[in-house]
Design an enzyme around this catalytic site. Structure first.
Site: not given
Ligand code: NAD
Ligand code: UDP
Length: 317
Positions: A143, A147, A187-188
């Protein structure tokens, strides 16, 4: 305008599609429904201005569009590590396909990047000119490095082919429509608290994150896509930083849950601290997060309560 949103059936993508329709655009959503769901875009499917195409962005596609938001990619560590090779392909081949499309039809393209490009950061808070501290061979690399390559591709298509690009580094974002089985901390913890299950804190819980409500993030994406903004990456996130242990306590308080906190192993390469420096977003876009964490969490808790009460809570986390 005709706007293409890849990953539009996902958590952030569905909110973005909704906002774009409200703003009067025609929206084409491309999604392979890996982590996304038709339920997220249910309310849009009847609109004549919305279209869903089930498509995987690692395959090329030909269509007409004025703007592309490239969001397709699983964002939860649990989901992006499920098939790491696929995650890299999505970030590399998928981004090449979307950049090729942008080049051909002269569309402006925005790439959803991430705070993960900073890895386990040695600079705090993280500003855009920090190059990061990323393990290239760890379990998060598919990831993080994916990115980083996506950002490189964006800059090279921009310099070499004049493609009009935007790069947003999104920090932890939360809100309604996160999947119940998403595996991310917000969400967890909320689902565990609502079910009265143990709250699973990984490690000692002293690692920090800064959580941004999804509406604020979407506003940042819309502003960044506007004319006159630059190609350089921009952080979008809420600087309100909290330790994961404090966060667990907060969720217990807000839900009135009787859940206990339990400590579990910390996954490898879990970043120890994370907080966005948003000086650039403030200066360039006039953007600031507006939703405080308590308000955002209350809305998110209400959403999960509704989901669990309507019998859609059968997915395990
Ligand atoms: P999400 O998993 O809810 O959404 C991702 C979507 O992309 C899903 O609908 C999935 O079905 C679709 N998808 C995955 N692979 C695909 C592919 N190969 N072709 C077509 N569709 C595909 O995640 P999200 O939280 O909505 O994240 C959206 C974007 O924002 C992602 O690029 C993620 O890396 C970026 N992002 C999110 C967060 C966050 O905290 N939510 C943080 C940093 C970056
Ligand atoms: N985390 C946690 N319990 C959970 C899920 C995640 O303590 O059930 C912790 C995880 O180890 C991280 C932080 O929460 O330190 C954020 O995790 P998340 O997967 O939401 O996002 P990211 O690590 O990608 O920022």
């Amino acid at each position: 305008m005709r706007v293409l949103v890849t990953g539009g059936a996902g958590f952030i993508g569905s909110h973005l599609c909704e906002r774009l329709i409200q703003d009067g655009h025609d929206v084409l959503c491309l999604d392979n429904l890996f982590t996304g769901s038709k339920r997220n875009i249910d309310q849009l499917l009847d609109s004549h201005r919305f279209e869903l195409i089930r498509h995987d962005i690692i395959e090329p596609i030909l269509l007409e569009t004025d703007r592309i938001f490239n969001l397709a990619c699983p964002a939860s560590p649990v989901h992006y590590q499920y098939n790491p090779v696929k995650t890299i392909k999505t970030n590399v081949m998928g981004t090449i396909n979307m950049l090729g499309l942008a080049k051909r039809v002269k569309a402006r393209i925005l790439q959803a990047s991430t705070s993960e490009v900073y890895g386990d950061p040695l600079v705090h808070p993280q500003c855009e000119n920090y190059w990061g501290n990323v393990n290239p061979i760890g379990i998060r690399s598919c990831y993080d490095e994916g990115k980083r390559v996506a950002e490189t591709l964006m800059m090279d298509y921009h310099r070499q082919n004049g493609v009009d690009i935007r790069i947003v580094r999104i920090f932890n974002t939360y809100g309604p429509r996160m999947a119940l089985n998403d595996g991310r901390v917000v969400s967890n913890f909320i689902v565990q608290a609502l079910r009265g299950e143990d709250i699973t804190v990984y490690g000692d819980g002293q690692q920090t994150r800064s959580f941004c409500y999804v509406d604020d993030l979407v506003e940042g994406l819309i502003l960044l896509m506007k004319d006159g903004n630059c190609a350089e990456p921009v952080n979008i996130g809420n600087p309100a930083e909290t330790s994961i242990l404090e966060f667990a306590t907060r969720i217990i308080d807000l839900t009135g849950s009787s859940s206990r906190i339990v400590f579990m192993d910390l996954p490898s390469d879990d970043p120890r601290q994370r907080q966005p420096d948003i000086t650039q977003a403030r200066r360039m876009l006039g953007w600031n997060p507006r939703v405080d964490v308590e308000t955002g969490l209350k809305k998110t808790i209400e959403y999960f309560e509704r989901i669990l009460n309507t019998g859609r809570g059968d997915l395990d986390i």
